[in-house]
Design a protein around this motif. Structure first.
Motif, short mmCIF file in Angstrom:
data_model
loop_
_atom_site.label_atom_id
_atom_site.label_comp_id
_atom_site.label_asym_id
_atom_site.label_seq_id
_atom_site.Cartn_x
_atom_site.Cartn_y
_atom_site.Cartn_z
N ILE A 20 0.83 -1.21 0.00
CA ILE A 20 0.00 0.00 0.00
C ILE A 20 0.86 1.26 0.00
CG2 ILE A 20 -2.01 -1.07 1.07
CD1 ILE A 20 -1.08 0.03 3.75
N ALA A 21 2.18 1.10 0.14
CA ALA A 21 3.09 2.25 0.12
C ALA A 21 3.95 2.18 -1.14
CB ALA A 21 3.98 2.25 1.36
N PRO A 22 4.30 3.34 -1.73
CA PRO A 22 5.15 3.34 -2.93
C PRO A 22 6.48 2.64 -2.66
CG PRO A 22 4.22 5.51 -2.54
CD PRO A 22 3.93 4.70 -1.31
N SER A 23 6.99 1.98 -3.68
CA SER A 23 8.27 1.30 -3.57
C SER A 23 9.00 1.43 -4.91
CB SER A 23 8.08 -0.18 -3.23
OG SER A 23 9.31 -0.87 -3.24
N SER A 24 10.29 1.67 -4.85
CA SER A 24 11.07 1.89 -6.07
C SER A 24 11.25 0.62 -6.89
CB SER A 24 12.45 2.47 -5.71
OG SER A 24 13.15 1.56 -4.86
N ASP A 25 11.06 -0.55 -6.26
CA ASP A 25 11.21 -1.82 -7.00
C ASP A 25 9.88 -2.57 -7.09
OD1 ASP A 25 11.01 -2.39 -4.32
OD2 ASP A 25 12.57 -3.95 -4.33
N ALA A 26 8.80 -1.80 -7.32
CA ALA A 26 7.48 -2.39 -7.46
C ALA A 26 6.75 -1.73 -8.63
CB ALA A 26 6.67 -2.22 -6.18
N LEU A 27 5.70 -2.39 -9.11
CA LEU A 27 4.88 -1.86 -10.19
C LEU A 27 3.66 -1.15 -9.62
CD1 LEU A 27 4.83 -4.94 -12.63
CD2 LEU A 27 6.34 -2.94 -12.74
N LYS A 28 3.42 0.06 -10.07
CA LYS A 28 2.26 0.82 -9.61
C LYS A 28 1.01 0.31 -10.34
CE LYS A 28 0.62 5.61 -9.21
NZ LYS A 28 0.95 7.03 -9.54
N VAL A 29 -0.06 0.05 -9.58
CA VAL A 29 -1.29 -0.49 -10.17
C VAL A 29 -2.51 0.22 -9.61
CG1 VAL A 29 -0.25 -2.78 -10.49
CG2 VAL A 29 -1.55 -2.30 -8.40
N THR A 30 -3.62 0.03 -10.31
CA THR A 30 -4.93 0.49 -9.83
C THR A 30 -5.82 -0.73 -9.64
OG1 THR A 30 -4.72 2.56 -11.08
CG2 THR A 30 -6.93 1.95 -10.34
N ILE A 31 -6.50 -0.79 -8.48
CA ILE A 31 -7.40 -1.91 -8.21
C ILE A 31 -8.64 -1.75 -9.08
CG2 ILE A 31 -8.67 -3.19 -6.45
CD1 ILE A 31 -5.67 -3.10 -5.92
N LYS A 85 -7.88 -7.92 3.78
CA LYS A 85 -8.57 -7.00 4.68
C LYS A 85 -7.59 -6.12 5.44
CE LYS A 85 -12.98 -9.33 5.43
NZ LYS A 85 -13.93 -9.89 6.43
N ALA A 86 -6.43 -6.68 5.79
CA ALA A 86 -5.42 -5.90 6.51
C ALA A 86 -4.87 -4.76 5.65
CB ALA A 86 -4.28 -6.80 6.97
N LEU A 87 -4.89 -4.93 4.33
CA LEU A 87 -4.40 -3.87 3.43
C LEU A 87 -5.38 -2.71 3.31
CD1 LEU A 87 -3.04 -6.15 0.54
CD2 LEU A 87 -1.66 -4.83 2.16
N GLN A 88 -6.67 -2.99 3.61
CA GLN A 88 -7.73 -1.97 3.55
C GLN A 88 -7.79 -1.29 2.17
OE1 GLN A 88 -7.00 0.62 6.97
NE2 GLN A 88 -8.24 -0.72 8.26
N LEU A 89 -7.74 -2.11 1.13
CA LEU A 89 -7.82 -1.62 -0.23
C LEU A 89 -9.24 -1.79 -0.78
CD1 LEU A 89 -4.50 -3.03 -1.71
CD2 LEU A 89 -5.03 -0.62 -1.33
N HIS A 90 -9.61 -0.89 -1.70
CA HIS A 90 -10.93 -0.97 -2.32
C HIS A 90 -10.80 -0.72 -3.82
CE1 HIS A 90 -11.53 0.28 1.90
NE2 HIS A 90 -12.59 -0.52 1.85
N GLN A 91 -11.86 -1.02 -4.53
CA GLN A 91 -11.86 -0.80 -5.97
C GLN A 91 -11.57 0.66 -6.27
OE1 GLN A 91 -15.19 -2.58 -7.92
NE2 GLN A 91 -14.96 -1.39 -9.80
N GLY A 92 -10.65 0.90 -7.20
CA GLY A 92 -10.26 2.26 -7.57
C GLY A 92 -9.03 2.76 -6.85
N ASP A 93 -8.59 2.08 -5.77
CA ASP A 93 -7.42 2.51 -5.00
C ASP A 93 -6.13 2.23 -5.78
OD1 ASP A 93 -9.03 3.30 -2.97
OD2 ASP A 93 -8.54 1.65 -1.60
N MET A 94 -5.09 2.99 -5.41
CA MET A 94 -3.75 2.78 -5.95
C MET A 94 -3.01 1.80 -5.05
SD MET A 94 -2.63 4.29 -8.72
CE MET A 94 -3.29 5.96 -8.66
#
Length: 362
Positions: free
Chosen positions: A285-296, A337-346
């Protein structure tokens, strides 16, 4: 009873059903012929049984060449998808049938037949159905009776052609576990055809993956899943994501992500595809320099598992234009659930493992 198949070829007109098939099956092994429709698996099974004749090649049982033997001489038990029970006969009569039609000098007496049939019905846990007719049984029960009938003649080899294909999902799952336990008890060399990957992995000692009349890979369930021989096997055995990748000196680069590829140690940079299964991807859920940015893009909860569809922007080879790529991810529900992500989140994703094939993949 071991089985050896040598250079078997079979055509139906212009259609190549089998081409130069070689296979060895060990005594007491339960082997699955796995592949899509038209891959040649049922044709191979029928040639082993003697129900079809190969155009060329040899079949050996225990080092004996039985290529020219009639099906009645091979000592094979065959279980079909649609039971093939005699509707006008009781369960007892169906199971006893193969014994009662033996030549008189080989036929057991009535007492021996009765004892054997009741023992087999107990083995398949259906001894209480002896006086019933097939129409009075469920689909799963009828298939177990068909198996008992095949075992009654004490076959050297047991062949099963999509034995659970006509049953609903719950009954199929129950019968898979039952067949595995039964095989461990009777230890007869068995070959079964299926297009269901889960069925093959749950039941078989060994999996033979077929495609277009040829064997793509042959190994234990763990071997074919963990180390697929080629892109076809990787894509056929479960869901997979494909990423364009650069490979150089044992390292694979997918966007900003770098993964070890010890099988590719060439110092020259090469293009390839990295195959990553949905459960082999971490979500951050946090930006990382060695990860791919995505949208849920989509969240689907299936029991204890969450399936995500996410979108990322990737570079293409077409004039340096970018395009969106859909990626499938699977997570345990509590972790999601621990990530607390929803549709549309980055979010950001990191593949943990990939298998790289050079070139353009499938």
């Amino acid at each position: 009873m071991s089985i050896r198949i040598e250079q078997v070829n079979k055509r139906f007109g212009d259609f190549v059903a089998l081409e130069k098939v070689n296979l060895q099956i060990k005594t007491g092994e339960l082997t699955a012929l796995l592949g899509p429709s038209g891959s040649g698996k049922t044709t191979l099974l029928r040639i082993i049984a003697g129900l079809e004749q190969a155009d060329s090649g040899r079949i050996h049982f225990n080092n004996e060449d039985i290529t020219g033997q009639h099906v009645s001489e091979r000592g094979v038990g065959f279980v079909f998808q649609h039971y093939a029970l005699f509707k006008h006969m009781t369960v007892f009569e169906n199971v006893a049938y193969g014994l009662t039609v033996k030549p008189k000098k080989f036929r057991p007496n009535n007492a021996e037949i009765s004892k054997k049939v009741h023992n087999l019905l107990q083995l398949v846990q259906l001894d209480w159905t002896a006086d019933r007719f097939p129409a009075q049984l469920s689909g799963g029960q009828r298939q177990r009776i068909a198996l008992a009938r095949a075992l009654a003649v004490e076959p050297k080899v047991l062949l099963l052609d999509e034995p659970f294909g006509a049953l609903d999902a719950k009954v199929r799952a129950e019968l898979r576990r039952w067949l595995r336990r039964l095989h461990d008890e009777i230890q007869v060399t068995s070959v079964f055809v299926t297009h269901d990957q889960e069925e093959a992995f749950e039941v078989a000692d060994r999996i033979v993956v077929m495609n277009k009349g040829a064997i793509e890979q042959d190994g234990t369930p763990e071997q074919v899943y963990d180390t697929p021989a080629n892109p076809f096997v990787y894509e056929f055995l479960g869901n997979v994501n494909l990423f364009r990748a650069k490979v150089k000196q044992g390292q694979t680069t997918i966007g900003k992500v770098q993964l070890a590829s010890p099988e590719h140690t060439n110092g020259k940079e090469q293009d390839g595809f990295a195959y990553v299964r949905p459960h082999e991807i971490d979500v951050l859920i946090a930006p990382s320099s060695d990860a791919l940015k995505v949208t849920i893009d989509l969240v689907t909860i299936v029991g204890p598992q969450v399936r995500l569809e996410v979108l990322t922007v990737v570079e293409t080879n077409n004039d340096n234009n970018n395009e969106q790529q859909l990626i499938h991810i699977e997570l345990p529900k509590d972790q999601f659930k621990a990530l607390q992500l929803h549709q549309g989140d980055m979010a950001w994703i990191q593949p943990r493992y990939s298998k790289v094939f050079l070139g353009e993949g499938i």
